[in-house]
Design a protein around this motif. Sequence first.
Motif, PDB file in Angstrom:
ATOM      1  N   LEU A   1     -12.264 -14.622   1.447  1.00  0.00           N
ATOM      2  CA  LEU A   1     -11.737 -13.300   1.160  1.00  0.00           C
ATOM      3  C   LEU A   1     -10.585 -12.997   2.116  1.00  0.00           C
ATOM      4  N   PRO A   2      -9.398 -12.755   1.588  1.00  0.00           N
ATOM      5  CA  PRO A   2      -8.274 -12.453   2.473  1.00  0.00           C
ATOM      6  C   PRO A   2      -8.318 -11.023   3.006  1.00  0.00           C
ATOM      7  N   LEU A   3      -9.273 -10.238   2.505  1.00  0.00           N
ATOM      8  CA  LEU A   3      -9.334  -8.826   2.870  1.00  0.00           C
ATOM      9  C   LEU A   3     -10.624  -8.473   3.596  1.00  0.00           C
ATOM     10  N   SER A   4     -10.516  -7.548   4.523  1.00  0.00           N
ATOM     11  CA  SER A   4     -11.698  -6.976   5.171  1.00  0.00           C
ATOM     12  C   SER A   4     -12.373  -6.010   4.215  1.00  0.00           C
ATOM     13  N   ARG A   5     -13.570  -5.562   4.571  1.00  0.00           N
ATOM     14  CA  ARG A   5     -14.251  -4.568   3.738  1.00  0.00           C
ATOM     15  C   ARG A   5     -13.398  -3.318   3.568  1.00  0.00           C
ATOM     16  N   GLY A   6     -12.742  -2.934   4.638  1.00  0.00           N
ATOM     17  CA  GLY A   6     -11.881  -1.755   4.581  1.00  0.00           C
ATOM     18  C   GLY A   6     -10.725  -1.942   3.611  1.00  0.00           C
ATOM     19  N   ASP A   7     -10.138  -3.116   3.632  1.00  0.00           N
ATOM     20  CA  ASP A   7      -9.042  -3.404   2.703  1.00  0.00           C
ATOM     21  C   ASP A   7      -9.535  -3.408   1.268  1.00  0.00           C
ATOM     22  N   ILE A   8     -10.693  -4.007   1.068  1.00  0.00           N
ATOM     23  CA  ILE A   8     -11.264  -4.041  -0.280  1.00  0.00           C
ATOM     24  C   ILE A   8     -11.491  -2.612  -0.774  1.00  0.00           C
ATOM     25  N   ALA A   9     -12.000  -1.783   0.131  1.00  0.00           N
ATOM     26  CA  ALA A   9     -12.211  -0.375  -0.214  1.00  0.00           C
ATOM     27  C   ALA A   9     -10.887   0.284  -0.610  1.00  0.00           C
ATOM     28  N   ASP A  10      -9.838   0.021   0.159  1.00  0.00           N
ATOM     29  CA  ASP A  10      -8.545   0.627  -0.147  1.00  0.00           C
ATOM     30  C   ASP A  10      -7.932   0.052  -1.413  1.00  0.00           C
TER      31      ASP A  10
ATOM     32  N   SER B   1       0.810  -1.209   0.000  1.00  0.00           N
ATOM     33  CA  SER B   1       0.000   0.000   0.000  1.00  0.00           C
ATOM     34  C   SER B   1       0.842   1.257   0.000  1.00  0.00           C
ATOM     35  N   CYS B   2       0.283   2.305  -0.581  1.00  0.00           N
ATOM     36  CA  CYS B   2       0.906   3.615  -0.579  1.00  0.00           C
ATOM     37  C   CYS B   2       0.033   4.550   0.226  1.00  0.00           C
ATOM     38  N   HIS B   3       0.661   5.518   0.859  1.00  0.00           N
ATOM     39  CA  HIS B   3      -0.072   6.340   1.821  1.00  0.00           C
ATOM     40  C   HIS B   3      -0.002   7.812   1.491  1.00  0.00           C
ATOM     41  N   LEU B   4      -1.142   8.471   1.708  1.00  0.00           N
ATOM     42  CA  LEU B   4      -1.266   9.891   1.424  1.00  0.00           C
ATOM     43  C   LEU B   4      -1.622  10.625   2.702  1.00  0.00           C
ATOM     44  N   GLU B   5      -1.477  11.923   2.633  1.00  0.00           N
ATOM     45  CA  GLU B   5      -1.894  12.755   3.761  1.00  0.00           C
ATOM     46  C   GLU B   5      -3.374  12.505   4.079  1.00  0.00           C
ATOM     47  N   GLY B   6      -3.732  12.696   5.335  1.00  0.00           N
ATOM     48  CA  GLY B   6      -5.133  12.552   5.710  1.00  0.00           C
ATOM     49  C   GLY B   6      -5.563  11.109   5.865  1.00  0.00           C
ATOM     50  N   GLY B   7      -4.599  10.221   6.091  1.00  0.00           N
ATOM     51  CA  GLY B   7      -4.936   8.827   6.351  1.00  0.00           C
ATOM     52  C   GLY B   7      -5.426   8.068   5.143  1.00  0.00           C
ATOM     53  N   ARG B   8      -5.403   8.720   3.976  1.00  0.00           N
ATOM     54  CA  ARG B   8      -5.826   8.001   2.787  1.00  0.00           C
ATOM     55  C   ARG B   8      -4.791   6.966   2.415  1.00  0.00           C
ATOM     56  N   GLN B   9      -5.242   5.819   1.971  1.00  0.00           N
ATOM     57  CA  GLN B   9      -4.282   4.846   1.481  1.00  0.00           C
ATOM     58  C   GLN B   9      -4.841   4.087   0.301  1.00  0.00           C
ATOM     59  N   GLN B  10      -3.937   3.619  -0.538  1.00  0.00           N
ATOM     60  CA  GLN B  10      -4.323   2.851  -1.707  1.00  0.00           C
ATOM     61  C   GLN B  10      -3.498   1.577  -1.735  1.00  0.00           C
ATOM     62  N   ILE B  11      -4.179   0.446  -1.791  1.00  0.00           N
ATOM     63  CA  ILE B  11      -3.467  -0.816  -1.948  1.00  0.00           C
ATOM     64  C   ILE B  11      -3.148  -0.980  -3.426  1.00  0.00           C
ATOM     65  N   VAL B  12      -1.884  -1.109  -3.750  1.00  0.00           N
ATOM     66  CA  VAL B  12      -1.487  -1.153  -5.159  1.00  0.00           C
ATOM     67  C   VAL B  12      -1.275  -2.576  -5.663  1.00  0.00           C
ATOM     68  N   ALA B  13      -1.220  -3.524  -4.749  1.00  0.00           N
ATOM     69  CA  ALA B  13      -1.075  -4.913  -5.184  1.00  0.00           C
ATOM     70  C   ALA B  13      -1.352  -5.862  -4.027  1.00  0.00           C
ATOM     71  N   LEU B  14      -1.817  -7.043  -4.385  1.00  0.00           N
ATOM     72  CA  LEU B  14      -1.938  -8.130  -3.424  1.00  0.00           C
ATOM     73  C   LEU B  14      -0.900  -9.166  -3.796  1.00  0.00           C
ATOM     74  N   ALA B  15      -0.089  -9.548  -2.836  1.00  0.00           N
ATOM     75  CA  ALA B  15       0.970 -10.509  -3.126  1.00  0.00           C
ATOM     76  C   ALA B  15       0.646 -11.859  -2.504  1.00  0.00           C
ATOM     77  N   THR B  16       0.827 -12.913  -3.296  1.00  0.00           N
ATOM     78  CA  THR B  16       0.691 -14.280  -2.800  1.00  0.00           C
ATOM     79  C   THR B  16       1.911 -15.072  -3.264  1.00  0.00           C
ATOM     80  N   ALA B  17       2.163 -16.184  -2.578  1.00  0.00           N
ATOM     81  CA  ALA B  17       3.317 -16.997  -2.946  1.00  0.00           C
ATOM     82  C   ALA B  17       3.132 -17.594  -4.330  1.00  0.00           C
TER      83      ALA B  17
END
Lengths: 248, 248
Positions: B194-203, B79-95
Amino acid sequence: MPPSDTFRLSGEPAPPLPRHCTSCLSYERGACGVLTPDQLRRLAATALRRRFPPGSQILPPTRAEDLCASLVSGVAKLSCHLEGGRQQIVALATAPSIVAAPFADRDDTRAVAATEVDVCLLRRSTLEDLARENHALEHELHESSLADLRDARELLVTLGRKSARERVAWFLLFMRQRHCRTEEPAPEGSVIELPLSRGDIADFLGLTIETVSRQFSQLKNEGAITVPDGRRFSVRDLRQLEAAAGRA
Amino acid sequence: MPPSDTFRLSGEPAPPLPRHCTSCLSYERGACGVLTPDQLRRLAATALRRRFPPGSQILPPTRAEDLCASLVSGVAKLSCHLEGGRQQIVALATAPSIVAAPFADRDDTRAVAATEVDVCLLRRSTLEDLARENHALEHELHESSLADLRDARELLVTLGRKSARERVAWFLLFMRQRHCRTEEPAPEGSVIELPLSRGDIADFLGLTIETVSRQFSQLKNEGAITVPDGRRFSVRDLRQLEAAAGRA
DNA sequence: CGGGTTCTTGATTTGTTTCAATCGATGTGG
DNA sequence: CCACATCGATTGAAACAAATCAAGAACCCG
């Protein structure tokens, strides 16, 4: 192992390097630069120099299977297309860079000239063969993919989490940084050419033409930038523009 | 040149491969698999197996300069992070995949465990040395970067040009395709974790939790999917889900 | 100068966010 | 064993940012 010709007697004159190559950015600081003279000649033997006007598609889909394009000059947009005429530009390519890179699975990305563009059309299979025998070439292509990946992820953050204002400001800073082939960002006040129309900018930033235009106007009115005409701008107040971009 | 030990007399027994390695996905079909036994031992000598609970940061920033992580099991979010607590997940990594890959410029991307995660911490400099001496390894890393690039650009189109509904539907199909380590998408009707929570999916999708939740509910009410609980779903009507995703 | 294209600006609509409340599961302690 | 707190997910109502619809204005080129 330094680049050298194989199986050539020392007295025998080597065929000269293609004239195109020696002044090409891909030779000066791109993939071609790490090839041996012999390999470069081999690659150049089937290469095809072509010029494309703005809007024309590089790599016609009919022959796209085994062609890739080394960008020599100009700016190309790589775009993906959705139903309903929606499109997203996923990258802007400038020299030196290779479009439809070796080893990449063929996808539905199109490469279209944004400005007038000169390319060197190459057989992808030849480039792949060379990459397999020349580790330095593979490394060069690898580094280039990593740079593309970094760019894609930065754009990802912009599209996913930034407001229209932040996106446009970010785009202007992005353009400033790579206004041309030099490494340094353009100094404050200098005029920067935009290789993209408003529509292209919208497709790059995931916005509409109108929204892009409005943000330009607003940044102009606030004194952050100057806009002599639709295809040019200059940074009047860098601090302000950076603030608008939400640098974090 | 086939993988082989260097400078070892034929009668002399080679030290065994680390037990961890021989059952690791990175060995079976990732970067480690192309190393010679000798190289693999060299890499493993300084490697550190570690387990992280969900939410914990892999690669503590203090030592991040020269560490990278080979993902052994679980899902990690970059994930990459911006001011104001905003974040964007740019990739999901698996083995098998390597986080904070060799040769990549250090950026501000964080790697956080989404599920419980096992990683093999490696010295990046060691991996880079190996890549320089082993062309096959560099090729493997290169291919992996290209796959990451393709993924990033697909997400780019999703964030730039799709509606909330399309994004969520796309995400569900995405999860279906890589529901686990197998290659085939899960059959219609089977339950997918789902390996992600709703919040993660949102991000990941550039949306808010609420919007994601609403789209889940809507797709559920329309009969496209089933949602046994917050961390599971199944595809009830694939056609419908694909239509909602705006496949083009 | 005319006709087309691109860009700008305004008015309105719409999808998503924001704010706020509730629900449901899970866990804790009385 | 049952209040009670906690955390994630869901749902509703209101606010807002950007899209859409619709004119104009500026620019380019024959």
